[in-house]
Write an enzyme that holds these catalytic residues in place. Sequence first.
Site, mmCIF file in Angstrom:
data_model
loop_
_atom_site.group_PDB
_atom_site.id
_atom_site.type_symbol
_atom_site.label_atom_id
_atom_site.label_comp_id
_atom_site.label_asym_id
_atom_site.label_seq_id
_atom_site.Cartn_x
_atom_site.Cartn_y
_atom_site.Cartn_z
ATOM 1 N N ASP A 1 0.067 5.205 0.837
ATOM 2 C CA ASP A 1 -0.019 6.238 1.866
ATOM 3 C C ASP A 1 -0.016 5.609 3.259
ATOM 4 O OD1 ASP A 1 -0.048 8.992 2.330
ATOM 5 O OD2 ASP A 1 -2.182 8.951 2.810
ATOM 6 N N ASP B 1 0.875 -1.164 0.000
ATOM 7 C CA ASP B 1 0.000 0.000 0.000
ATOM 8 C C ASP B 1 0.917 1.220 0.000
ATOM 9 O OD1 ASP B 1 -2.317 1.630 0.323
ATOM 10 O OD2 ASP B 1 -1.876 1.758 2.464
#
Lengths: 306, 306
Positions: free
Chosen positions: A29, A27
Amino acid sequence: MAVSKCSRLSGPLIQELLNSVDNFLFDCDGVIWRGDQAIPGAPEVINLLKKNGKRVFFVTNNSTKTREMYAEKMTKLGFQAKTEEVFGTAYCSAVFLKHIAKLDGKVYLIGGNALSKELQKLGIQTVGSGPDPVFGGQSDWADVPLDPEVKAVVVGFDEHFSYMKLTKALKYLNNANCLFVGTNTDTRLPLEGGRAVPGTGCLVRAVETAAQRKAQIIGKPSHFMFDCVVSEYGIDPARTVMVGDRLDTDILLGSNCGLKTLLTLTGVCHLDEATAHQESHCAERTGMVPDYYVETIADLLPALQG
Amino acid sequence: MAVSKCSRLSGPLIQELLNSVDNFLFDCDGVIWRGDQAIPGAPEVINLLKKNGKRVFFVTNNSTKTREMYAEKMTKLGFQAKTEEVFGTAYCSAVFLKHIAKLDGKVYLIGGNALSKELQKLGIQTVGSGPDPVFGGQSDWADVPLDPEVKAVVVGFDEHFSYMKLTKALKYLNNANCLFVGTNTDTRLPLEGGRAVPGTGCLVRAVETAAQRKAQIIGKPSHFMFDCVVSEYGIDPARTVMVGDRLDTDILLGSNCGLKTLLTLTGVCHLDEATAHQESHCAERTGMVPDYYVETIADLLPALQG
């Protein structure tokens, strides 16, 4: 050595994990960057994983950037990253509509330019982008003209979301043959300093309520994001690890797809949330218990440099 | 005579019901009018009920009109109606905030002029009405200035609903002491010709999703609407009938409050939906089975004229 779930990944366990997987899904952020700042050490981790022969992919629910925009941001922050390694919901929504749903028509888009561009790159025309303020009264809203070529409604992040857009979506979706896709259901978009703004999930719920239908969700924890990576790279789930900061999207996606899972604590979730899921012994919550956790993915650095 | 539920109200049953109640609560749209047209015979029914000594109240989830606007519309359509007989969610939301929640502060209002007026009549100041288009980027949205005197967020029908309003509501509701009220959760506003536009429920769900909190709902089937009538008129639930066209709001409100219930088929619900609830023998659905039904409230006319 049998290891219980939610173990801190340190010492020899790191090398053991590195030996047991070929593919890393990250992932973005809260994992490799926060806002416009790389997590310290994250670029070195990504670059060394690649140097050590691991395949690395970036899997994000954010629909506001194209693959190219992500690759460009990564390069600027010091990550070695290629466009084709990025799987965002803008791109994956386009793949879903084109190759799975075999859409033959236009999209009524509640969403921004990046989403529109990814759809257009696969030959899908969109209508609806940009501001669409309300006018007139109830009858004008109900009779607002539709584009007869629209065969799908896509809801992504859209700061121009309005009552008029909601009304048009309702009208298109009154046709049971009109496809209904939501990029993701994140309720909030976290920003630096504990701040947050409303996420795409708010818009998806509003349209679902109006349409009295459920959207097909592309983003994590739906397995479709991982399916996209598999269909393009043929990776083996058993030799893949999902690295993320959210239990209800990243870790659950990993569990749903039979991947190893690694929680990093540089983002929105705290360790006690993971242990609470684990201690609940609740079947529905076990998918949100990661196999491992680290304070930051920089914790992998010594093993990679060694 | 024991009568099973969901009986057609005709012949001697009508007189029996008229003898057993003193108070009639009528939903408006689909019951006494449709759009701008009175249901044929409805004004005569209302006026004769009053002439026969019954008390009549109008109970509507619509938050876009003040009590005065409703009374004026009724008078124009031939109904004898007084302002004080009208209980709309705009008025009832104001009553809730003023007298139940004892609000000491302003309201951030997602809603229209009528709702704002009803709040102001009880001395509650509002901010937020009218168009509020988005500007700038994420940080501007997250840092949008708030009014420190706002102590409640109210969500009613608002055709100017926007992402900016959603963002402001989220920020106000991050304060756990900020009250959160929704006028109603109707998913659609039905119009003539089978048309519909999105209802307040869509906006309430969007704000609830952003705020990660549930709103206190004022409208039917919440019992608060009936509580308002009781607190002002002291009516006896056992001698009151709720007349409506919706099973999930009107009839359920009546069941929730111990009223007799009468479904009329001039609105959105069909008889087979009521019988499906009845035949399900499902405890959760019994509240949506009316005691009686009529094709139209004009079916009461012969008994009232006789």
